[in-house]
Design a protein around this motif. Structure first.
Motif, PDB file in Angstrom:
ATOM      1  N   GLN A 141      54.044  49.452  56.775  1.00  0.00           N
ATOM      2  CA  GLN A 141      54.661  50.894  56.987  1.00  0.00           C
ATOM      3  C   GLN A 141      56.129  50.917  56.610  1.00  0.00           C
ATOM      4  OE1 GLN A 141      53.408  52.112  60.931  1.00  0.00           O
ATOM      5  NE2 GLN A 141      54.922  53.763  60.699  1.00  0.00           N
ATOM      6  N   GLU A 142      56.837  49.880  56.937  1.00  0.00           N
ATOM      7  CA  GLU A 142      58.330  50.098  56.441  1.00  0.00           C
ATOM      8  C   GLU A 142      58.269  50.254  55.233  1.00  0.00           C
ATOM      9  OE1 GLU A 142      61.738  46.603  56.187  1.00  0.00           O
ATOM     10  OE2 GLU A 142      60.466  46.751  58.256  1.00  0.00           O
ATOM     11  N   LYS A 143      57.686  49.544  54.080  1.00  0.00           N
ATOM     12  CA  LYS A 143      57.508  49.839  52.542  1.00  0.00           C
ATOM     13  C   LYS A 143      57.091  51.236  52.414  1.00  0.00           C
ATOM     14  CE  LYS A 143      58.370  46.283  49.890  1.00  0.00           C
ATOM     15  NZ  LYS A 143      59.330  46.422  48.657  1.00  0.00           N
ATOM     16  N   LEU A 144      55.943  51.772  53.249  1.00  0.00           N
ATOM     17  CA  LEU A 144      55.770  52.989  52.818  1.00  0.00           C
ATOM     18  C   LEU A 144      56.687  54.115  53.227  1.00  0.00           C
ATOM     19  CD1 LEU A 144      51.826  52.727  54.146  1.00  0.00           C
ATOM     20  CD2 LEU A 144      52.762  52.861  51.635  1.00  0.00           C
ATOM     21  N   GLU A 145      57.389  54.157  54.333  1.00  0.00           N
ATOM     22  CA  GLU A 145      58.276  55.112  54.753  1.00  0.00           C
ATOM     23  C   GLU A 145      59.592  55.207  53.525  1.00  0.00           C
ATOM     24  OE1 GLU A 145      58.749  53.894  58.762  1.00  0.00           O
ATOM     25  OE2 GLU A 145      57.036  55.291  59.444  1.00  0.00           O
ATOM     26  N   ALA A 146      59.854  54.075  52.984  1.00  0.00           N
ATOM     27  CA  ALA A 146      61.044  53.876  52.254  1.00  0.00           C
ATOM     28  C   ALA A 146      60.540  54.373  50.805  1.00  0.00           C
ATOM     29  CB  ALA A 146      61.396  52.503  52.080  1.00  0.00           C
ATOM     30  N   ASN A 147      59.036  54.727  50.613  1.00  0.00           N
ATOM     31  CA  ASN A 147      58.629  55.196  49.213  1.00  0.00           C
ATOM     32  C   ASN A 147      57.597  56.175  49.419  1.00  0.00           C
ATOM     33  OD1 ASN A 147      59.704  52.863  47.288  1.00  0.00           O
ATOM     34  ND2 ASN A 147      58.957  51.796  49.101  1.00  0.00           N
ATOM     35  N   THR A 148      58.240  57.563  49.687  1.00  0.00           N
ATOM     36  CA  THR A 148      57.521  58.592  50.054  1.00  0.00           C
ATOM     37  C   THR A 148      56.516  59.095  48.883  1.00  0.00           C
ATOM     38  OG1 THR A 148      59.341  60.161  49.642  1.00  0.00           O
ATOM     39  CG2 THR A 148      58.802  59.447  52.084  1.00  0.00           C
ATOM     40  N   ASP A 149      56.915  58.995  47.519  1.00  0.00           N
ATOM     41  CA  ASP A 149      56.332  59.166  46.322  1.00  0.00           C
ATOM     42  C   ASP A 149      54.982  58.388  46.500  1.00  0.00           C
ATOM     43  OD1 ASP A 149      58.037  56.987  46.005  1.00  0.00           O
ATOM     44  OD2 ASP A 149      57.709  56.908  43.848  1.00  0.00           O
ATOM     45  N   LYS A 150      54.977  57.052  46.937  1.00  0.00           N
ATOM     46  CA  LYS A 150      53.771  56.360  47.014  1.00  0.00           C
ATOM     47  C   LYS A 150      52.848  56.701  47.927  1.00  0.00           C
ATOM     48  CE  LYS A 150      55.476  53.223  44.029  1.00  0.00           C
ATOM     49  NZ  LYS A 150      54.597  52.711  42.834  1.00  0.00           N
ATOM     50  N   LEU A 151      53.641  57.316  49.251  1.00  0.00           N
ATOM     51  CA  LEU A 151      52.759  57.893  50.233  1.00  0.00           C
ATOM     52  C   LEU A 151      51.994  59.141  49.714  1.00  0.00           C
ATOM     53  CD1 LEU A 151      54.602  58.149  53.620  1.00  0.00           C
ATOM     54  CD2 LEU A 151      52.594  57.122  53.384  1.00  0.00           C
ATOM     55  N   TRP A 152      52.770  59.790  48.818  1.00  0.00           N
ATOM     56  CA  TRP A 152      51.961  60.966  48.081  1.00  0.00           C
ATOM     57  C   TRP A 152      50.671  60.597  47.441  1.00  0.00           C
ATOM     58  CZ3 TRP A 152      50.502  62.488  43.317  1.00  0.00           C
ATOM     59  CH2 TRP A 152      50.186  63.856  43.204  1.00  0.00           C
ATOM     60  N   SER A 153      50.905  59.295  46.748  1.00  0.00           N
ATOM     61  CA  SER A 153      49.796  58.842  45.755  1.00  0.00           C
ATOM     62  C   SER A 153      48.594  58.246  46.701  1.00  0.00           C
ATOM     63  CB  SER A 153      50.165  57.869  45.053  1.00  0.00           C
ATOM     64  OG  SER A 153      51.052  58.224  44.000  1.00  0.00           O
ATOM     65  N   LEU A 154      48.979  57.715  47.923  1.00  0.00           N
ATOM     66  CA  LEU A 154      47.977  57.320  48.801  1.00  0.00           C
ATOM     67  C   LEU A 154      47.123  58.433  49.555  1.00  0.00           C
ATOM     68  CD1 LEU A 154      49.919  54.426  50.424  1.00  0.00           C
ATOM     69  CD2 LEU A 154      47.597  54.178  49.538  1.00  0.00           C
ATOM     70  N   HIS A 155      48.006  59.645  49.798  1.00  0.00           N
ATOM     71  CA  HIS A 155      47.412  60.780  50.224  1.00  0.00           C
ATOM     72  C   HIS A 155      46.301  61.295  49.201  1.00  0.00           C
ATOM     73  CE1 HIS A 155      47.226  65.291  50.895  1.00  0.00           C
ATOM     74  NE2 HIS A 155      47.135  64.839  52.333  1.00  0.00           N
ATOM     75  N   GLU A 156      46.626  61.284  47.803  1.00  0.00           N
ATOM     76  CA  GLU A 156      45.611  61.857  47.041  1.00  0.00           C
ATOM     77  C   GLU A 156      44.516  60.848  46.982  1.00  0.00           C
ATOM     78  OE1 GLU A 156      46.027  64.719  44.949  1.00  0.00           O
ATOM     79  OE2 GLU A 156      46.933  64.724  46.814  1.00  0.00           O
ATOM     80  N   MET A 157      44.718  59.518  47.059  1.00  0.00           N
ATOM     81  CA  MET A 157      43.619  58.556  47.139  1.00  0.00           C
ATOM     82  C   MET A 157      42.565  58.706  48.324  1.00  0.00           C
ATOM     83  SD  MET A 157      45.833  55.048  46.111  1.00  0.00           S
ATOM     84  CE  MET A 157      44.316  53.791  45.928  1.00  0.00           C
ATOM     85  N   GLU A 158      43.329  59.117  49.453  1.00  0.00           N
ATOM     86  CA  GLU A 158      42.563  59.467  50.639  1.00  0.00           C
ATOM     87  C   GLU A 158      41.872  60.790  50.414  1.00  0.00           C
ATOM     88  OE1 GLU A 158      41.092  58.586  54.246  1.00  0.00           O
ATOM     89  OE2 GLU A 158      42.293  57.025  53.450  1.00  0.00           O
ATOM     90  N   ARG A 159      42.491  61.717  49.852  1.00  0.00           N
ATOM     91  CA  ARG A 159      41.988  63.190  49.740  1.00  0.00           C
ATOM     92  C   ARG A 159      40.630  63.057  48.864  1.00  0.00           C
ATOM     93  NH1 ARG A 159      42.073  66.833  46.364  1.00  0.00           N
ATOM     94  NH2 ARG A 159      43.457  65.872  44.817  1.00  0.00           N
ATOM     95  N   THR A 160      40.675  62.250  48.048  1.00  0.00           N
ATOM     96  CA  THR A 160      39.414  62.161  46.851  1.00  0.00           C
ATOM     97  C   THR A 160      38.403  61.185  47.449  1.00  0.00           C
ATOM     98  OG1 THR A 160      40.790  60.576  45.509  1.00  0.00           O
ATOM     99  CG2 THR A 160      41.007  63.164  45.180  1.00  0.00           C
ATOM    100  N   GLY A 161      38.609  60.545  48.529  1.00  0.00           N
ATOM    101  CA  GLY A 161      37.714  59.731  49.300  1.00  0.00           C
ATOM    102  C   GLY A 161      37.555  58.362  48.839  1.00  0.00           C
TER     103      GLY A 161
END
Length: 189
Positions: free
Chosen positions: A41-61
């Motif tokens: 979580q610490e890594k994710l919060e420091a890399n919000t662009d990666k959070l966006w990519s994970l959101h897209e991975m999640e959004r598409t199933g």
């Protein structure tokens, strides 16, 4: 879509995504033995662009989850861990060249461009086989995987699935597409 075109997640979207990822992480501890969620979580919060990519991975199933920690680079590696190839990424041919070569019945998109737009990479054959050690994936679907250039130059592309208790790697014309074939991605954070 380039890096600068990526949308920023709202605070609520980030919090919701982190909650979903944490719940999946805790439910599937066999995928990431020895890895602590707090550090991820610490890594994710420091890399919000990666959070966006994970959101897209999640959004598409894709149901992304941590499957490895690269200690040398101090990066956590996420794979799509949905039981079947992500629903929002099916019916696509392999790449833009394949898409443009189709004369009739073109699919809406291709795996390589979709992955790039999401900020992820298609799994390699090796990564696909590693994923299968965590469960059974693609019993009814199949997933495009990164294809060596010598195969691609001849018009082919590779895909994998799980049948008869084994992982199979197949080839097809890169311009082919099927309702049950999509792609799985990986992301380093």
């Amino acid at each position: 879509m380039t890096e600068s075109n990526k949308e920023e997640l709202s605070v609520e979207q980030r919090e919701e995504l982190l909650k979903v990822l944490k719940a999946r992480f805790e439910k599937n501890m066999d995928r990431h033995k020895g890895i602590e969620w707090a550090k991820v979580q610490e890594k994710l919060e420091a890399n919000t662009d990666k959070l966006w990519s994970l959101h897209e991975m999640e959004r598409t199933g894709g149901e992304p989850d941590v499957v490895e920690h690269d200690k040398k680079k101090d990066e956590y590696i996420f794979y799509d861990c949905s039981a079947e190839s992500p629903k929002g990424r099916r019916s696509v041919c392999y790449d833009r060249e394949a898409l443009e070569s189709r004369k009739k019945h073109k699919p809406e998109n291709n795996a390589i461009d979709m992955a790039a737009a999401m900020g992820i990479e298609l799994l390699t054959e090796e990564q696909y086989r590693a994923l299968q050690k965590f469960g059974i994936f693609d019993k009814k679907t199949s997933s495009w995987v990164q294809t060596p250039s010598d195969i691609r130059e001849l018009g082919g592309a590779l895909f994998c699935d799980y049948r008869f208790g084994h992982v199979f790697v197949y080839h097809n014309g890169a311009d082919s597409y099927y309702a049950a074939r999509g792609f799985r991605g990986s992301l380093r954070v």
